[in-house]
Design an enzyme around this catalytic site. Structure first.
Site, PDB file in Angstrom:
ATOM      1  N   GLY A 159      -9.941   1.533  -2.436  1.00  0.00           N
ATOM      2  CA  GLY A 159      -8.499   1.488  -2.685  1.00  0.00           C
ATOM      3  C   GLY A 159      -7.792   0.782  -1.544  1.00  0.00           C
ATOM      4  O   GLY A 159      -8.326  -0.157  -0.958  1.00  0.00           O
ATOM      5  N   GLU A 160      -6.575   1.213  -1.240  1.00  0.00           N
ATOM      6  CA  GLU A 160      -5.753   0.666  -0.150  1.00  0.00           C
ATOM      7  C   GLU A 160      -5.217  -0.735  -0.431  1.00  0.00           C
ATOM      8  O   GLU A 160      -4.320  -1.204   0.245  1.00  0.00           O
ATOM      9  CB  GLU A 160      -6.516   0.639   1.192  1.00  0.00           C
ATOM     10  CG  GLU A 160      -7.027   1.980   1.655  1.00  0.00           C
ATOM     11  CD  GLU A 160      -7.805   1.887   2.964  1.00  0.00           C
ATOM     12  OE1 GLU A 160      -7.884   0.778   3.563  1.00  0.00           O
ATOM     13  OE2 GLU A 160      -8.348   2.927   3.396  1.00  0.00           O
ATOM     14  N   GLY A 161      -5.808  -1.442  -1.416  1.00  0.00           N
ATOM     15  CA  GLY A 161      -5.480  -2.843  -1.657  1.00  0.00           C
ATOM     16  C   GLY A 161      -6.589  -3.768  -1.199  1.00  0.00           C
ATOM     17  O   GLY A 161      -6.423  -4.997  -1.184  1.00  0.00           O
ATOM     18  N   THR A 184       0.859  -1.184   0.000  1.00  0.00           N
ATOM     19  CA  THR A 184       0.000   0.000   0.000  1.00  0.00           C
ATOM     20  C   THR A 184       0.893   1.230   0.000  1.00  0.00           C
ATOM     21  O   THR A 184       1.588   1.519   0.978  1.00  0.00           O
ATOM     22  CB  THR A 184      -0.938   0.005   1.217  1.00  0.00           C
ATOM     23  OG1 THR A 184      -1.728  -1.194   1.213  1.00  0.00           O
ATOM     24  CG2 THR A 184      -1.866   1.208   1.182  1.00  0.00           C
TER      25      THR A 184
END
Length: 343
Positions: A321-323, A64
């Site tokens: 997002g963020e993974g 990230t």
């Protein structure tokens, strides 16, 4: 640029003969041929990538990467830039969405400062999963000129490569990409519009949930940035430097290094998609090592996936997002592998 060229030179086509051999093996399991659909395709793809006929997805790592963007001063986001460092601290405390879903997937999260505008107060060795690769305190406002220099763009990609190589010594069987950076859907939209030549209106979404007035302004801002900078769609370094972000470049490096080391890559959402687009234009063979975890609500993500030629594993209307999508995707990939190795 030496490290970048070296890594690109190591990226090989996946092993088609092993894929065919794996297909025969799948066809002889206790089920009708092809009845497990994408799970079977994933298993074949992983074998072809890794050259391992009995792959084991044990070491799962999500990178990230965080960075800020000068273009936020144009009023393109619903949140202030101060949220970026706040979220980095939350990642390190283990309290963010990516932390929860990574724990669920059995993955470790590596947080990388690629260009957070604030000076982060992070004390080691407690923060073992934090890496400082700051290229600068955020990019410059791309409506007034290039977001970064060409040298900074190359450094951002090579920083991602270095992060991957460092973590690879600890063991990585599958890579996940993730991002954090207030305003980063704006440079991502600019990258996608530039490389795919799609209309700005067609690749621009509402990011963190902006209203109609802010959305219209965001479209104007992206058009202005493209007009001012005139990025060359056939030169991904030029595109990245003129309208990109440090974390976007870093994730491109993660993707390239992962492919060079024959490690499967789960691409997260729209920002990760823009990074994948840069990596794909640098070396098209990376496509065979990428698996699109999901399709983001950000409408430019569908255009991105279609341009590269990827089909997402799921569509859950996600846009964090963020993974987070990559973390969920790891469970699906692991299921496909277990069908091959345990059935």
């Amino acid at each position: 640029m030496g490290k970048l060229k070296e890594v690109i030179s190591k990226i090989e086509s996946i092993d088609i003969s092993l894929i065919e051999k794996t297909q025969n093996r799948l066809d002889n399991l206790t089920k009708p041929q092809g009845s497990l659909g994408r799970l079977e395709q994933i298993a074949k793809q992983i074998v072809g990538m890794t050259r391992n006929e009995n792959p084991n997805i044990k070491n799962k790592v999500i990178f990230t990467m965080a960075g800020d963007h000068g273009v936020v001063e144009e009023g393109v986001s619903a949140f202030p830039q101060e949220v970026t460092p706040q979220m980095v601290y939350n990642f390190l405390r283990g309290g963010a969405g990516i932390n929860v879903l990574a724990r669920h997937a059995g993955a470790r999260v590596v947080i990388v400062d690629m260009g957070v505008a604030a000076k982060l107060d992070i004390k080691k060795p407690k923060a073992k999963n934090f890496i400082d690769k700051k290229i600068g305190p955020g990019t410059r406002n791309m409506t007034k000129g290039p977001a970064m220099t060409k040298g900074e763009a190359i450094r951002s990609i090579e920083a991602g490569i270095e992060v991957f190589e460092k973590e690879f010594t600890r063991g990585i069987d599958i890579t996940g990409t993730g991002d954090m950076g207030i305003g980063n859907t704006t440079p991502s939209s600019a990258i996608v519009a530039s490389i795919t030549q799609a209309r700005v209106e067609d690749v621009t979404g509402r990011g963190t949930g902006i209203d109609d007035k802010t959305f219209d302004n965001k479209v104007r801002v992206i058009k202005k940035a493209l007009e001012v900078n005139k990025p060359d769609p056939e030169d991904p370094i030029d595109v990245l430097s003129k309208v990109g972000g440090f974390e976007i470049g870093g994730l491109s490096g993660i993707i390239l290094a992962s492919a060079a080391n024959k490690v499967p890559i789960l691409i997260d959402g729209f920002i990760s998609g823009a990074s994948a687009l840069i990596a794909y234009k640098l070396e098209p063979k990376v496509k065979d090592y990428m698996i699109a975890s999901h399709c983001s609500v950000e409408k430019g993500h569908r255009i991105t996936l279609n341009f590269i030629g990827l089909k997402e594993l799921f569509d859950f209307d996600m846009r964090l997002g963020e993974g987070t999508g990559a973390a969920l995707g790891m469970n699906i990939v692991e299921a496909g592998i277990k069908i091959l190795t345990e059935m």
